[in-house]
Design a protein around this motif. Sequence first.
Motif, PDB file in Angstrom:
ATOM      1  N   VAL A   1       0.841  -1.192   0.000  1.00 30.93           N
ATOM      2  CA  VAL A   1       0.000   0.000   0.000  1.00 30.93           C
ATOM      3  C   VAL A   1       0.883   1.253   0.000  1.00 30.93           C
ATOM      4  CG1 VAL A   1      -1.770   1.292   1.231  1.00 30.93           C
ATOM      5  CG2 VAL A   1      -1.839  -1.212   1.192  1.00 30.93           C
ATOM      6  N   LEU A   2       0.646   2.122  -0.980  1.00 28.59           N
ATOM      7  CA  LEU A   2       1.374   3.389  -1.112  1.00 28.59           C
ATOM      8  C   LEU A   2       0.362   4.516  -1.278  1.00 28.59           C
ATOM      9  CD1 LEU A   2       4.026   2.165  -3.709  1.00 28.59           C
ATOM     10  CD2 LEU A   2       4.364   2.365  -1.246  1.00 28.59           C
ATOM     11  N   THR A   3       0.796   5.751  -0.999  1.00 26.83           N
ATOM     12  CA  THR A   3      -0.107   6.906  -1.133  1.00 26.83           C
ATOM     13  C   THR A   3       0.595   8.029  -1.900  1.00 26.83           C
ATOM     14  OG1 THR A   3       0.612   7.695   1.042  1.00 26.83           O
ATOM     15  CG2 THR A   3      -1.416   6.383   0.942  1.00 26.83           C
TER      16      THR A   3
ATOM     17  N   MET B   1      -0.754  12.037 -13.309  1.00 23.71           N
ATOM     18  CA  MET B   1       0.061  10.833 -13.212  1.00 23.71           C
ATOM     19  C   MET B   1       0.538  10.670 -11.772  1.00 23.71           C
ATOM     20  SD  MET B   1       0.515   9.821 -16.558  1.00 23.71           S
ATOM     21  CE  MET B   1       2.131   9.106 -16.843  1.00 23.71           C
ATOM     22  N   ILE B   2       0.710   9.430 -11.379  1.00 27.13           N
ATOM     23  CA  ILE B   2       1.336   9.111 -10.104  1.00 27.13           C
ATOM     24  C   ILE B   2       2.636   8.362 -10.383  1.00 27.13           C
ATOM     25  CG2 ILE B   2      -0.797   9.049  -8.767  1.00 27.13           C
ATOM     26  CD1 ILE B   2      -0.788   6.004  -9.073  1.00 27.13           C
ATOM     27  N   THR B   3       3.598   8.473  -9.484  1.00 25.30           N
ATOM     28  CA  THR B   3       4.884   7.806  -9.639  1.00 25.30           C
ATOM     29  C   THR B   3       4.991   6.699  -8.612  1.00 25.30           C
ATOM     30  OG1 THR B   3       5.900   9.861 -10.407  1.00 25.30           O
ATOM     31  CG2 THR B   3       7.383   8.104  -9.684  1.00 25.30           C
TER      32      THR B   3
ATOM     33  N   LYS C   1      -3.861  13.008  -2.957  1.00 27.13           N
ATOM     34  CA  LYS C   1      -3.208  11.739  -2.711  1.00 27.13           C
ATOM     35  C   LYS C   1      -4.215  10.605  -2.917  1.00 27.13           C
ATOM     36  CE  LYS C   1       0.578  12.897   0.431  1.00 27.13           C
ATOM     37  NZ  LYS C   1       1.191  12.604   1.752  1.00 27.13           N
ATOM     38  N   VAL C   2      -3.751   9.531  -3.527  1.00 25.19           N
ATOM     39  CA  VAL C   2      -4.591   8.368  -3.759  1.00 25.19           C
ATOM     40  C   VAL C   2      -3.918   7.155  -3.130  1.00 25.19           C
ATOM     41  CG1 VAL C   2      -5.685   9.229  -5.864  1.00 25.19           C
ATOM     42  CG2 VAL C   2      -3.511   8.015  -6.012  1.00 25.19           C
ATOM     43  N   ARG C   3      -4.707   6.146  -2.849  1.00 24.71           N
ATOM     44  CA  ARG C   3      -4.173   4.905  -2.278  1.00 24.71           C
ATOM     45  C   ARG C   3      -3.910   3.909  -3.404  1.00 24.71           C
ATOM     46  NH1 ARG C   3      -6.687   0.232  -0.248  1.00 24.71           N
ATOM     47  NH2 ARG C   3      -8.736   1.210  -0.544  1.00 24.71           N
ATOM     48  N   VAL C   4      -2.708   3.366  -3.418  1.00 24.26           N
ATOM     49  CA  VAL C   4      -2.277   2.452  -4.474  1.00 24.26           C
ATOM     50  C   VAL C   4      -1.930   1.103  -3.856  1.00 24.26           C
ATOM     51  CG1 VAL C   4      -0.515   1.993  -6.218  1.00 24.26           C
ATOM     52  CG2 VAL C   4      -1.433   4.296  -5.951  1.00 24.26           C
ATOM     53  N   SER C   5      -2.437   0.048  -4.449  1.00 26.51           N
ATOM     54  CA  SER C   5      -2.047  -1.311  -4.083  1.00 26.51           C
ATOM     55  C   SER C   5      -1.100  -1.827  -5.157  1.00 26.51           C
ATOM     56  CB  SER C   5      -3.284  -2.216  -3.979  1.00 26.51           C
ATOM     57  OG  SER C   5      -2.892  -3.551  -3.696  1.00 26.51           O
ATOM     58  N   LEU C   6       0.191  -1.898  -4.814  1.00 24.62           N
ATOM     59  CA  LEU C   6       1.219  -2.362  -5.752  1.00 24.62           C
ATOM     60  C   LEU C   6       1.301  -3.879  -5.663  1.00 24.62           C
ATOM     61  CD1 LEU C   6       3.567  -1.775  -7.724  1.00 24.62           C
ATOM     62  CD2 LEU C   6       5.052  -1.570  -5.720  1.00 24.62           C
ATOM     63  N   ARG C   7       0.861  -4.553  -6.718  1.00 19.15           N
ATOM     64  CA  ARG C   7       0.813  -6.009  -6.730  1.00 19.15           C
ATOM     65  C   ARG C   7       1.858  -6.584  -7.667  1.00 19.15           C
ATOM     66  NH1 ARG C   7      -5.857  -6.333  -6.852  1.00 19.15           N
ATOM     67  NH2 ARG C   7      -6.152  -5.236  -4.855  1.00 19.15           N
ATOM     68  N   ALA C   8       1.913  -7.897  -7.736  1.00 17.43           N
ATOM     69  CA  ALA C   8       2.971  -8.537  -8.503  1.00 17.43           C
ATOM     70  C   ALA C   8       2.901  -8.198  -9.983  1.00 17.43           C
ATOM     71  CB  ALA C   8       2.905 -10.047  -8.313  1.00 17.43           C
ATOM     72  N   SER C   9       1.699  -8.209 -10.570  1.00 20.68           N
ATOM     73  CA  SER C   9       1.556  -8.007 -12.006  1.00 20.68           C
ATOM     74  C   SER C   9       0.755  -6.771 -12.374  1.00 20.68           C
ATOM     75  CB  SER C   9       0.892  -9.235 -12.652  1.00 20.68           C
ATOM     76  OG  SER C   9       1.655 -10.393 -12.421  1.00 20.68           O
TER      77      SER C   9
ATOM     78  N   THR D   1     -12.366   1.518  -6.836  1.00 18.33           N
ATOM     79  CA  THR D   1     -11.263   1.386  -7.796  1.00 18.33           C
ATOM     80  C   THR D   1     -11.436   2.417  -8.905  1.00 18.33           C
ATOM     81  OG1 THR D   1     -11.095  -0.985  -7.343  1.00 18.33           O
ATOM     82  CG2 THR D   1     -10.076  -0.164  -9.371  1.00 18.33           C
ATOM     83  N   VAL D   2     -10.434   3.277  -9.082  1.00 20.87           N
ATOM     84  CA  VAL D   2     -10.513   4.331 -10.092  1.00 20.87           C
ATOM     85  C   VAL D   2      -9.541   4.111 -11.242  1.00 20.87           C
ATOM     86  CG1 VAL D   2     -11.343   6.020  -8.430  1.00 20.87           C
ATOM     87  CG2 VAL D   2      -8.883   5.789  -8.804  1.00 20.87           C
ATOM     88  N   ALA D   3      -8.559   3.247 -11.091  1.00 18.83           N
ATOM     89  CA  ALA D   3      -7.614   2.975 -12.179  1.00 18.83           C
ATOM     90  C   ALA D   3      -6.950   1.632 -11.927  1.00 18.83           C
ATOM     91  CB  ALA D   3      -6.565   4.074 -12.281  1.00 18.83           C
TER      92      ALA D   3
END
Length: 571
Positions: A324-326, A334-336, A352-360, A370-372
């Motif tokens: 989880v990243l923000t 764009m987000i980095t 700021k948005v909440r990002v779930s960085l997954r394997a794929s 979910t927005v993107a």
Amino acid sequence: MRARVEVFAAIRRDARVEGLSVRALAVRHGVHRRTVRAALESADPPERKTPVRLAAKLQTFKPAVDAMLVEDTTAPRKQRHTARRILARLIEEHGAEDLSYSTVRDYVRVRRAEIDVEAGRRVEVFVPQEHAPSAEAEVDFGEVWVVLNGVKTKCHMFVYRLSHSGKAVHRVYPTQAQEAFLEGHIDAFTALGGVPTRHIRYDNLTAAVTAVVFGQGRQRVENDRWVLFRSHYGFDAFYCQPGVTGAHEKGGVEGEVGRFRRNRLSPMPVVASLDELNDRIRVWEAEDDNRRINDRIRTVGQDFDTEQPLLAALPTETFDSGLVLTPRVDRSSMITVRMVKYSVPTRFIGRKVRVSLRASEIVVFDRRTTVARHQRITVKLGQSVQLDHYLEVLKAKPGALPGSTALARAREGGSFTNAHEAFWAASRRVNGDADGTRELIDVLLLHRFMHADDIQAGISAALTVGAVSADVVAVEARRHAAGALIEDRELTAVGGSTSDRHSGAHRGAHVESDVQRVVSLTQRRLMDPAAVIAGLPPDSRPIPSVSSYDELLAKRTSSNVSDTASKENIS
């Protein structure tokens, strides 16, 4: 050895056929008479004796060399004697100036191994093991190369193997980071329907282990998220010894990585996405249920059928394997994430948005919505841009669309099709560049709640009658979807497959015959042959005229002029 066997056979054949003497045979074959006599006595050549070098000059110094090597058995690994250091000490302490380095090196190479064995340091004894059903599993990563979208790409294969049955689960990911490590476990637990009851064996990989505590047995400092994951699924971790010495402790999965890579991933698989490759792997895993490991009587699938009911049950709640990243959305929407830029809808700029960085993939959330969603990119400074995220802004600024990065990526990805290109060109000819582009954007907005095939059919129908309007495309797309739904129901009624909701010429014929198409009123007015095809009666009414309204406009203009003149006279 083979050459000597052939020479012996030739000597014995010549002696048998031609009756040559020992001397004649030696001359013919270019060998000594002793070799001829040995060949006549036996067809099997005797083994050559390896001469033993005595190294007479080293004899008096061997006890000193042995003492140094014995001392090394208790010394730190990086502070043991090399052959060059032993030679230097012999010269300094014993005056061995006549010794050569090669003499000392050859002796040390052999004698060090002998002393290590005598000290019990090099004796590796492997004790056969029996693994109880459902008790243990092993996990490892292996490198694989894949032709991904036409590019040779290095990927990582996660392998999970049950120790008793040998049933294994394989998944290919772009990285071997913790997200892939956890997601691989979740896929394996789900595919096998349970969790081992004792423990799972691992290397000391950084996704789980922060530090190895040397001198404390198998004690490790574990990653907090990994501890949480183990606690959630209820299993223990068994960590092998560091380095090569611990590889045999999970030899089953080590061998499985190589076996699967050689038999299933050679030559390099050519796929459009890793999801496609993992779907293929699931089929291969089902086929591997019929294989037997070594000399086992039962197959892998038969042993797994016995083991599966004994696995511990899965928890009811799903563990989110993503990190989880923000990040904050920049002015380009764009987000980095990990030095890679991903687009999000423009309404989130500056937030700021909440990002779930997954394997794929990466998934972007606004609270719980979910927005993107993007496929994960592992190349640094890469970009993933979706045209849909910019449509609201482009409708207000249509001139920015032709040169936008989002449009270029949509064309490369195939989501912006030739049908869209044709509609855009026709719309600009009829409505002008700005309004024509806005009509196209309205069509693109339809993709948010309609199927792409339906929209493409709607575009084709609208272009057929020359109606470059997003409303016409929407109507035709809905009709196409309704016709496909009717066809699906008919196929279901007769037991047909409905996996592809828009395939087959019969379905197209059904839609064409049962659903009325959009008709151009201009063609109807001008008695175009297409109007006859559409089944419309001829329109005998005269073409509408606005001449009567023009007369009213003339009266109004003259009245305004007289009023202005009277006002000027009064002033």
